[in-house]
Design a protein around this motif. Structure first.
Motif, PDB file in Angstrom:
ATOM      1  N   LEU A 117       0.825  -1.201   0.000  1.00 19.93           N
ATOM      2  CA  LEU A 117       0.000   0.000   0.000  1.00 19.93           C
ATOM      3  C   LEU A 117       0.861   1.255   0.000  1.00 19.93           C
ATOM      4  N   ALA A 118       1.949   1.248   0.751  1.00 15.52           N
ATOM      5  CA  ALA A 118       2.838   2.412   0.791  1.00 15.52           C
ATOM      6  C   ALA A 118       3.425   2.701  -0.588  1.00 15.52           C
ATOM      7  N   ILE A 119       3.848   1.672  -1.303  1.00 14.44           N
ATOM      8  CA  ILE A 119       4.416   1.866  -2.643  1.00 14.44           C
ATOM      9  C   ILE A 119       3.381   2.471  -3.582  1.00 14.44           C
ATOM     10  N   ARG A 198     -23.139  -5.049  -7.046  1.00 16.05           N
ATOM     11  CA  ARG A 198     -22.141  -4.726  -8.063  1.00 16.05           C
ATOM     12  C   ARG A 198     -21.454  -3.440  -7.633  1.00 16.05           C
ATOM     13  N   MET A 199     -20.138  -3.440  -7.608  1.00 15.33           N
ATOM     14  CA  MET A 199     -19.377  -2.236  -7.275  1.00 15.33           C
ATOM     15  C   MET A 199     -18.177  -2.130  -8.202  1.00 15.33           C
ATOM     16  N   GLN A 200     -17.726  -0.911  -8.415  1.00 14.78           N
ATOM     17  CA  GLN A 200     -16.571  -0.721  -9.295  1.00 14.78           C
ATOM     18  C   GLN A 200     -15.772   0.493  -8.855  1.00 14.78           C
ATOM     19  N   GLY A 201     -14.477   0.410  -9.049  1.00 12.71           N
ATOM     20  CA  GLY A 201     -13.584   1.489  -8.667  1.00 12.71           C
ATOM     21  C   GLY A 201     -12.158   0.978  -8.617  1.00 12.71           C
ATOM     22  N   ARG A 202     -11.262   1.845  -8.172  1.00 10.54           N
ATOM     23  CA  ARG A 202      -9.849   1.488  -8.050  1.00 10.54           C
ATOM     24  C   ARG A 202      -9.624   0.716  -6.748  1.00 10.54           C
ATOM     25  N   LEU A 203      -8.915  -0.387  -6.839  1.00  9.52           N
ATOM     26  CA  LEU A 203      -8.677  -1.219  -5.674  1.00  9.52           C
ATOM     27  C   LEU A 203      -7.558  -0.667  -4.796  1.00  9.52           C
ATOM     28  N   LEU A 204      -7.806  -0.687  -3.498  1.00 10.54           N
ATOM     29  CA  LEU A 204      -6.775  -0.436  -2.493  1.00 10.54           C
ATOM     30  C   LEU A 204      -7.099  -1.320  -1.292  1.00 10.54           C
ATOM     31  N   GLY A 205      -6.069  -1.779  -0.590  1.00 16.96           N
ATOM     32  CA  GLY A 205      -6.379  -2.546   0.603  1.00 16.96           C
ATOM     33  C   GLY A 205      -5.210  -3.302   1.173  1.00 16.96           C
ATOM     34  N   THR A 313      -5.625 -12.719  -6.366  1.00 18.90           N
ATOM     35  CA  THR A 313      -4.546 -11.742  -6.502  1.00 18.90           C
ATOM     36  C   THR A 313      -5.200 -10.415  -6.864  1.00 18.90           C
ATOM     37  N   LEU A 314      -5.197  -9.491  -5.915  1.00 20.86           N
ATOM     38  CA  LEU A 314      -5.847  -8.187  -6.084  1.00 20.86           C
ATOM     39  C   LEU A 314      -4.782  -7.113  -6.235  1.00 20.86           C
ATOM     40  N   ILE A 315      -4.961  -6.259  -7.231  1.00 26.69           N
ATOM     41  CA  ILE A 315      -3.933  -5.298  -7.608  1.00 26.69           C
ATOM     42  C   ILE A 315      -4.275  -3.910  -7.086  1.00 26.69           C
ATOM     43  N   ASN A 316      -3.462  -3.417  -6.159  1.00 30.39           N
ATOM     44  CA  ASN A 316      -3.612  -2.041  -5.709  1.00 30.39           C
ATOM     45  C   ASN A 316      -3.424  -1.089  -6.879  1.00 30.39           C
ATOM     46  N   GLY A 317      -4.459  -0.288  -7.162  1.00 35.52           N
ATOM     47  CA  GLY A 317      -4.413   0.677  -8.256  1.00 35.52           C
ATOM     48  C   GLY A 317      -5.203   0.268  -9.472  1.00 35.52           C
ATOM     49  N   ALA A 318      -5.505  -1.024  -9.624  1.00 40.99           N
ATOM     50  CA  ALA A 318      -6.248  -1.484 -10.793  1.00 40.99           C
ATOM     51  C   ALA A 318      -7.713  -1.081 -10.694  1.00 40.99           C
ATOM     52  N   TYR A 319      -8.352  -0.938 -11.853  1.00 40.90           N
ATOM     53  CA  TYR A 319      -9.787  -0.675 -11.902  1.00 40.90           C
ATOM     54  C   TYR A 319     -10.506  -2.016 -11.847  1.00 40.90           C
TER      55      TYR A 319
END
Length: 337
Positions: A117-119, A198-205, A313-319
């Motif tokens: 998350l820091a990166i 249904r939800m959509q947005g940029r992933l962070l976590g 595998t969830l990508i921080n920053g991906a839509y």
């Protein structure tokens, strides 16, 4: 704009332990896992921190950071893959030169999610929340875990879909398994409303136990990330709980809210948890209901994420576009700049 690394065939994988390393009796796990990667054509470069563990860390903070910095800035390294998580990765952050990072994948979970998350928040470089390296030591991988390579070889602009697992692991097997995990319990993704979501947005976590400690530091500036890298697009948070009881989980979520982390939020996903101990009858489901009501957001839980394998595998920053209905879930990630 988000910058997405790409995992090249036969690249060098750097293995370092910015949190915990392995004590001597666990070294065979690492040898088995790295042997599997080598058999797939990768070059594996293991740092010295991987092989040591004392007083809840692999080495003093400056030593861990020096080894990690070298791999983060090395052009030949295409993936940094810590052996597993731990407790004190946060000690290394002030010693890292994140502005000098060469775009490359960093993959892991648990305490490693502090680094991930820091990166992403500081640099806009996407990071990968997924399997530990030592969990790849088996002869084969389950279908959910094995997706990590497909995800990391997705190109900028492309999309990739993952589905909820068929079953998850209730407890670790007492004897070694060819697949490491013992997946015996039927998976069911749930929505707080009980209706399809249904939800959509940029992933962070990441692991809420540890990423909450980025709040108020230079490494946890979510507002700057939104404005600088994703043009204030909505965020979908994925969170998993390793050790917190329910009131500590609730306190952590309120802290995130008060810090503004849930502004421009499109929804929250919670992973299955081995913790979630109720306090005075206050359950995890009560926590989720409180969050959904006060934020007026969709909440889903028991997803494949975190300390109860397997995991996506969830990508921080991906839509991401997430759909949940009838106990099943789908996550489509698009590597949108």
């Amino acid at each position: 704009m988000i910058k997405y690394p790409y995992l090249e065939p036969n690249t060098t994988i750097g293995v370092t332990a910015p949190s915990s390393g392995l004590k001597t009796e666990l070294h065979p796990w690492m040898h088995a896992a790295t042997s599997r990667l080598k058999a797939q054509g990768y070059v594996v470069n293991c740092g010295e921190t991987v092989w040591t563990e004392q007083k809840a860390k692999s080495a003093p903070a400056h030593i861990r950071a020096t080894e990690l910095n070298a791999m983060l800035t090395d052009d030949s390294t295409g993936l940094i893959f810590p052996p597993w998580g731990g407790e004190l990765l946060i000690e290394t952050l002030e010693h890292l030169n994140l502005e000098a990072i060469k775009p490359k994948w960093v993959l892991g979970y648990s305490d490693i999610s502090v680094l991930l998350l820091a990166i992403t928040l500081r640099t806009g470089i996407a990071t990968a929340h997924g399997t530990n390296l030592v969990d790849l030591r088996g002869e084969t991988d389950d279908e959910t875990t094995a997706m990590w390579q497909s995800i990391l070889t997705t190109k900028t602009g492309e999309s990739i879909v993952q589905h909820s697992s068929a079953a998850y692991q209730k407890e670790w097997p007492e004897t070694p398994s060819p697949t490491v995990f013992k997946l015996t319990e039927p998976t069911a993704w749930r929505s707080m409303s009980g209706a399809p979501v249904r939800m959509q947005g940029r992933l962070l976590g990441g692991c809420i136990d540890v990423i909450r400690h980025l709040i108020g530091t230079p490494f946890g500036d979510v507002r700057r990330f939104r404005e600088q890298f994703i043009s204030n697009e909505p965020i979908v948070w994925f969170l998993e709980n390793c050790e917190l009881n329910t009131v500590d989980l609730r306190r952590s979520l309120v802290q995130m809210k008060l810090a503004g982390w849930f502004k421009h939020c499109a929804g929250i996903m919670f992973g299955r948890s081995p913790a979630n101990r109720p306090v005075d009858g206050y359950t995890a489901e009560d926590v989720y209901a409180d969050v959904a009501a006060e934020l007026q957001l969709p909440v889903i839980y028991d997803i494949d994420c975190g300390h109860v394998p397997p995991q996506l595998t969830l990508i921080n920053g991906a839509y991401a576009e997430i759909e949940v209905a009838n106990g099943s879930g789908t996550v489509r990630q698009t590597f949108r700049p």
